[in-house]
Design a protein around this motif. Structure first.
Motif, PDB file in Angstrom:
ATOM      1  N   THR A   1     -11.303  -5.707  -3.712  1.00  0.00           N
ATOM      2  CA  THR A   1      -9.980  -5.212  -3.341  1.00  0.00           C
ATOM      3  C   THR A   1      -9.538  -4.137  -4.322  1.00  0.00           C
TER       4      THR A   1
ATOM      5  N   ASP B   1      -2.066   3.018   9.760  1.00  0.00           N
ATOM      6  CA  ASP B   1      -2.724   3.048   8.452  1.00  0.00           C
ATOM      7  C   ASP B   1      -3.419   4.383   8.180  1.00  0.00           C
TER       8      ASP B   1
ATOM      9  N   ALA C   1      -8.881  -1.486   5.902  1.00  0.00           N
ATOM     10  CA  ALA C   1      -7.510  -1.234   5.458  1.00  0.00           C
ATOM     11  C   ALA C   1      -6.533  -1.905   6.405  1.00  0.00           C
TER      12      ALA C   1
ATOM     13  N   ILE D   1      -8.535  -2.391   1.445  1.00  0.00           N
ATOM     14  CA  ILE D   1      -7.421  -1.549   1.000  1.00  0.00           C
ATOM     15  C   ILE D   1      -6.142  -2.181   1.529  1.00  0.00           C
TER      16      ILE D   1
ATOM     17  N   VAL E   1      -2.449  -2.043   2.455  1.00  0.00           N
ATOM     18  CA  VAL E   1      -1.612  -0.899   2.801  1.00  0.00           C
ATOM     19  C   VAL E   1      -0.135  -1.250   2.576  1.00  0.00           C
TER      20      VAL E   1
ATOM     21  N   ALA F   1      -7.182   4.178  -1.269  1.00  0.00           N
ATOM     22  CA  ALA F   1      -8.336   4.675  -0.508  1.00  0.00           C
ATOM     23  C   ALA F   1      -9.338   5.425  -1.384  1.00  0.00           C
TER      24      ALA F   1
ATOM     25  N   ASN G   1      -2.768   1.011  -1.187  1.00  0.00           N
ATOM     26  CA  ASN G   1      -2.991   2.397  -0.756  1.00  0.00           C
ATOM     27  C   ASN G   1      -4.122   3.078  -1.525  1.00  0.00           C
TER      28      ASN G   1
ATOM     29  N   THR H   1      -5.391  -9.753   0.908  1.00  0.00           N
ATOM     30  CA  THR H   1      -6.717  -9.138   0.792  1.00  0.00           C
ATOM     31  C   THR H   1      -7.510  -9.718  -0.366  1.00  0.00           C
TER      32      THR H   1
ATOM     33  N   ALA I   1     -11.467   2.998  -3.172  1.00  0.00           N
ATOM     34  CA  ALA I   1     -12.325   2.313  -2.204  1.00  0.00           C
ATOM     35  C   ALA I   1     -13.565   3.148  -1.919  1.00  0.00           C
TER      36      ALA I   1
ATOM     37  N   VAL J   1      -2.965   6.571   4.915  1.00  0.00           N
ATOM     38  CA  VAL J   1      -3.657   6.049   3.730  1.00  0.00           C
ATOM     39  C   VAL J   1      -5.157   6.263   3.870  1.00  0.00           C
ATOM     40  N   VAL J   2      -5.708   5.853   4.995  1.00  0.00           N
ATOM     41  CA  VAL J   2      -7.152   5.892   5.210  1.00  0.00           C
ATOM     42  C   VAL J   2      -7.696   7.315   5.230  1.00  0.00           C
TER      43      VAL J   2
ATOM     44  N   MET K   1      -9.464   0.313  10.211  1.00  0.00           N
ATOM     45  CA  MET K   1      -8.057   0.078   9.912  1.00  0.00           C
ATOM     46  C   MET K   1      -7.479  -0.825  10.982  1.00  0.00           C
TER      47      MET K   1
END
Length: 165
Positions: A112, A13, A63, A85, A87, A118, A116, A101, A121, A16-17, A8
């Protein structure tokens, strides 16, 4: 089994992560989490990325918000699959991060997911690793079946409650 790197751009972040950790744990996929900025720690980000494959990583999730150059900077230094990701945040609520991204030049692709995103991902990372891992592939198939059954149960419940014949 190959590991997943989660990078990140800032510890901001993390909300989200962190949603990715439980999903990776559920699939039994090992991972490492790092904070490297494309702008503030470019040397460290580059060094980590250049050594990622030899250090046992199979996929990198990156991210970042705002300018969101991290995924592209990472992808420029590896041939491993990179999943970005974007954010949410900033003046245009994540759209800037999404565009930064997804708009990569030819030769430096970044897969991509949604702003948000995650969870997706992780699923994409697991799908990539599952190409050569039957156990992971079976777990993905089981999750798809579970989700199918869950939606069909909700459908039956809603149909029975609200339909008038």
């Amino acid at each position: 089994m190959k590991k997943v790197a989660i990078i990140m751009g800032s510890d901001s972040d993390m909300p989200v992560v962190s949603k990715a950790f439980d999903k990776l744990d559920a699939y039994g996929v090992p991972y490492e989490v790092h904070v490297f900025s494309a702008h503030r720690t470019p040397i460290e980000a580059k060094e980590f990325t250049e050594k990622a494959e030899e250090n046992g990583f199979g996929v990198i999730i990156a991210a970042a918000g705002m300018a969101a150059h991290l995924a592209g900077a990472v992808a420029a230094n590896t041939t491993l699959p990179v999943i970005g990701i974007p954010v949410k945040g900033g003046a245009i609520d994540g759209l800037d991060a999404l565009l930064a991204t997804v708009q990569m030049p030819t030769g430096i692709p970044v897969a991509t997911v949604a702003i948000n995103g995650a969870g997706n991902a992780v699923i994409l990372a697991v799908q990539i690793l599952a190409i050569s891992d039957k156990e992971l592939s079976d777990k993905l198939k089981a999750d798809r079946q579970f989700n199918r059954e869950r939606i069909l149960a909700k459908n039956a419940e809603i149909t029975a409650k609200y339909s008038k014949n």
